[in-house]
Motif scaffolding. Sequence first.
Motif, mmCIF file in Angstrom:
data_model
loop_
_atom_site.group_PDB
_atom_site.id
_atom_site.type_symbol
_atom_site.label_atom_id
_atom_site.label_comp_id
_atom_site.label_asym_id
_atom_site.label_seq_id
_atom_site.Cartn_x
_atom_site.Cartn_y
_atom_site.Cartn_z
ATOM 1 N N VAL A 33 0.850 -1.199 0.000
ATOM 2 C CA VAL A 33 0.000 0.000 0.000
ATOM 3 C C VAL A 33 0.883 1.247 0.000
ATOM 4 C CG1 VAL A 33 -1.761 1.292 1.256
ATOM 5 C CG2 VAL A 33 -1.916 -1.203 1.092
ATOM 6 N N ILE A 77 -7.890 0.477 -3.230
ATOM 7 C CA ILE A 77 -8.354 -0.100 -1.972
ATOM 8 C C ILE A 77 -9.258 0.849 -1.201
ATOM 9 C CG2 ILE A 77 -6.354 -1.624 -1.784
ATOM 10 C CD1 ILE A 77 -5.152 0.349 0.210
ATOM 11 N N MET A 159 -13.867 -8.041 0.059
ATOM 12 C CA MET A 159 -12.885 -7.249 0.791
ATOM 13 C C MET A 159 -13.462 -6.798 2.119
ATOM 14 S SD MET A 159 -12.000 -3.836 1.541
ATOM 15 C CE MET A 159 -11.036 -2.482 0.919
ATOM 16 N N ILE A 161 -12.359 -4.368 5.745
ATOM 17 C CA ILE A 161 -11.460 -3.554 6.573
ATOM 18 C C ILE A 161 -11.868 -3.761 8.025
ATOM 19 C CG2 ILE A 161 -10.637 -1.233 7.119
ATOM 20 C CD1 ILE A 161 -11.358 -0.393 4.272
ATOM 21 N N SER A 203 -1.311 -3.751 8.132
ATOM 22 C CA SER A 203 -0.025 -3.907 8.854
ATOM 23 C C SER A 203 -0.158 -4.562 10.228
ATOM 24 C CB SER A 203 0.655 -2.544 9.020
ATOM 25 O OG SER A 203 1.173 -2.135 7.782
ATOM 26 N N VAL A 219 -0.749 -4.169 2.827
ATOM 27 C CA VAL A 219 0.184 -3.734 3.871
ATOM 28 C C VAL A 219 0.944 -2.479 3.445
ATOM 29 C CG1 VAL A 219 2.147 -4.432 5.298
ATOM 30 C CG2 VAL A 219 0.423 -6.140 4.628
ATOM 31 N N GLY A 220 0.814 -1.423 4.239
ATOM 32 C CA GLY A 220 1.515 -0.172 3.964
ATOM 33 C C GLY A 220 2.604 0.113 4.977
ATOM 34 N N ARG A 227 3.036 7.036 7.414
ATOM 35 C CA ARG A 227 2.725 7.973 6.323
ATOM 36 C C ARG A 227 2.815 9.407 6.814
ATOM 37 N NH1 ARG A 227 -0.500 3.466 5.265
ATOM 38 N NH2 ARG A 227 -1.953 4.026 6.890
#
Length: 229
Positions: A33, A77, A159, A161, A203, A219-220, A227
């Motif tokens: 991500v 996403i 999907m 979250i 993550s 995964v970011g 960020r």
Amino acid sequence: MIAEKLHEVEAKIAAAKARRAKDLTDDVTLVAVTKNHDVAAMREAIDAGATQVGENRVQEAQGKHETLDRTVTWHLIGHLQTNKAKQAVKLFDLIHSVDSEHLARAIDKEAAKLNKVQDILVQVNVAKEAQKSGVMEEDLRPLMGLCDALPNVRVLGLMFIAPDYEDRERCRPLFRHMHEIFLAAKDISWKTSNIIYLSMGMSHDYEMAIEEGANIVRVGTAIFGPRQY
Ligand SMILES: *Cc1c(COP(=O)(O)O)cnc(C)c1O
């Protein structure tokens, strides 16, 4: 640094796969991500082996798409507004966040203009969180039925979250329930839909998501660090 962290995540994915129940045998796709990270960071990840990138805003992805001199698979996403469907269909290989008939129809219409069949996932709000996007479980089957009938949209899965619970173990039953919904959707004989993907896990919970049946994780932070907003 990014390469190292990417390889760490890959190793943890492999370990989580090994811990799964015997009936969970799917390969796991890692979507890196890259939202709020620049093209240089994206290049680093791709050169270290990342083949899939995830972005949550169409506009940001558009700029990167123009600049990035690498071939990669693009995942949307984040929540998609109908008025951005045209750009989204141009840019993305897989749209994870379809959660309404209105949006599905808009994607279908724009995809038709480009002679494209747009691969999508349907986002499910299985935690029933009031502020979150995603279709409620009871509305999932009708929405999937509608998407299945749209000629320029192809549903490839679901999907989810997970909520922001401090105690991540509270998410495990939700991941498990999503996997049950996924298996039930797989069992239906659709016209064009091909239910093969279950996208869940970020993550702080991708290992748990894999243990419970995720086959795409997004995964970011664990790859790129925090960020900058
Ligand atoms: C930002 C984002 C991710 C990645 O989150 P991290 O915690 O940085 O791994 C995954 N999925 C969606 C939908 C996101 O918006």
